[in-house]
Write a protein that holds these residues in place. Structure first.
Motif, PDB file in Angstrom:
ATOM      1  N   LEU A  31       0.838  -1.212   0.000  1.00 48.84           N
ATOM      2  CA  LEU A  31       0.000   0.000   0.000  1.00 48.84           C
ATOM      3  C   LEU A  31       0.869   1.258   0.000  1.00 48.84           C
ATOM      4  N   TYR A  78     -10.926  -0.654  -2.509  1.00 47.82           N
ATOM      5  CA  TYR A  78     -10.115  -1.647  -1.811  1.00 47.82           C
ATOM      6  C   TYR A  78     -11.010  -2.553  -0.979  1.00 47.82           C
ATOM      7  N   ILE A 134     -13.370   1.924   0.496  1.00 47.26           N
ATOM      8  CA  ILE A 134     -12.593   0.907   1.224  1.00 47.26           C
ATOM      9  C   ILE A 134     -13.602   0.025   1.970  1.00 47.26           C
ATOM     10  N   THR A 170     -12.252  -4.492  -6.819  1.00 45.93           N
ATOM     11  CA  THR A 170     -11.427  -3.956  -5.732  1.00 45.93           C
ATOM     12  C   THR A 170     -10.028  -4.561  -5.773  1.00 45.93           C
ATOM     13  N   HIS A 171      -9.088  -3.895  -5.135  1.00 46.78           N
ATOM     14  CA  HIS A 171      -7.799  -4.519  -4.817  1.00 46.78           C
ATOM     15  C   HIS A 171      -7.968  -5.167  -3.451  1.00 46.78           C
ATOM     16  N   TYR A 210      -6.799  -7.008  -0.117  1.00 44.73           N
ATOM     17  CA  TYR A 210      -5.667  -7.214   0.800  1.00 44.73           C
ATOM     18  C   TYR A 210      -6.125  -8.045   2.004  1.00 44.73           C
TER      19      TYR A 210
END
Length: 363
Positions: A29, A42, A156, A173-174, A176
């Motif tokens: 990030l 995200y 997010i 989305t990314h 994580y």
């Protein structure tokens, strides 16, 4: 006098460097922020109390800092101050708890709010906590704006259950994934907090806290907070921690293991009676005994380097465990662990746990 806020709130990280045990998330990030390659949406997933919502706030801080987007927020501009620990919150960073606002009407309301430009900062950022609680109709209402948001919008999503976030949103989305924090960094972090709070801690206490917290930073800090609240002038002593957290005192486990090594059944049964008479949960005692046998197997396998795996065990305790491991022997230790494990599984839902405990000791 106002009461102090909880430890986990007082020590909530303000920068990615302060987040412990999630380097696989924070470093990529920070690199994305450094290169100004930030995605519009995200998904932060993982167990509770591991830093998802905290990291979402830090990301918002990094994006809206006057010197941003930057991996190191300046900490002095209005946005940084408002989004810091204990700050008032920013009008341009909207936190939504999907557990109570996950319906289609809430999603439509969010969609309408997203069309307006930010009040002051660079981006309008929506942090959607407990995102798995958004209904499928709610997600569908959000789909268009998450797919093609205006330039000034960032999303997010934070969730403990990423599989429940519909695929069409997830694919935009990314993602994580956060993980439970390993014992070593968590123990070091708790030691630093105890020093900062000027609370002395007896050896062996923090390993109990880490075990009770189960790898969740927030849970571990809540446990430590409880122990600090009940600590006397001398700090947190081992007996208090054992009593409050419901674990078995190391001395009682030592008695049982020593008696097993010596084949002394009378002492074993007296110890069982002590477990019952002091109000301990027999199942918890068997779980603690199983953990002790596992520790002894490690001590026997690594006689000179056991402390590298058994972190937080006091030196005198380790020395005694080396003696125990040698006197019992590898085969007998392995058999004792197998028998204890079988008894532990049988005790689940058993109507008479004491009976199982006594039969285990007999075996």
């Amino acid at each position: 006098m106002s009461s102090p806020t909880a430890l986990y709130r007082r020590y909530r990280p303000d920068t990615f460097q302060d987040v412990i045990g999630q380097e696989h998330v924070t470093e990529p990030l920070m690199t994305a922020l450094r290169k100004d390659r930030v995605n519009h949406a995200y998904l932060f997933s993982g167990p509770r109390g591991c830093g998802k919502t905290t990291s979402a706030r830090i990301l918002a801080r990094c994006l809206n800092c006057e010197k941003g987007p930057t991996p190191e927020p300046c900490g002095v501009c209005p946005s940084c101050v408002e989004l810091a620990r204990g700050g008032s919150g920013s009008l341009d960073v909207i936190e939504i708890d999907a557990a109570s606002h996950g319906g289609v009407d809430d999603a439509r309301d969010l969609r309408e709010r997203a069309t307006f430009a930010p009040v002051r900062d660079r981006y309008k950022i929506f942090i959607i906590d407990e995102a798995h609680m958004v209904t499928s109709a709610g997600f569908n209402a959000l789909l268009k704006i998450v797919e093609e948001p205006p330039e000034h919008i960032k999303f997010i999503f934070a969730t403990t259950e990423p599989d429940k976030v519909i695929g069409t949103i997830r694919s935009r989305t990314h993602h994580y994934p956060f993980r439970l924090v390993p014992p070593e960094p968590l123990m070091a972090y708790l030691e630093r907090l105890c020093v900062a709070e000027h609370v002395p801690v007896e050896p062996g206490v923090l390993s109990l806290v880490v075990r009770a917290g189960g790898g969740s930073v927030r849970d571990s800090l809540s446990v430590l907070d409880q122990l600090m609240a009940g600590a006397g002038t001398g700090g947190i002593d081992y007996a208090l921690a054992v009593a409050l957290l419901g674990y078995t005192h190391a001395a009682l486990l030592d008695d049982v293991v020593d008696a097993v090594a010596a084949g002394d059944s009378a002492t074993v049964f007296r110890a069982v009676d002590r477990v019952i008479q002091t109000g301990h949960d027999p199942r918890r005692f068997v779980e603690d005994l199983l953990e002790r046998f596992r520790d002894l197997i490690i001590v026997r396998a690594l006689p000179d380097a056991a402390e590298s795996i058994l972190r937080g065990v006091p030196a005198d305790q380790l020395a005694h465990m080396r003696t125990q491991a040698q006197s019992i022997g590898a085969f007998e230790l392995s058999r004792a662990a197998d028998v204890t494990n079988a008894a532990f599984n049988e005790m689940t839902g058993a109507t008479s746990p004491r009976l199982h405990l006594e039969l285990l000791c007999a075996r």
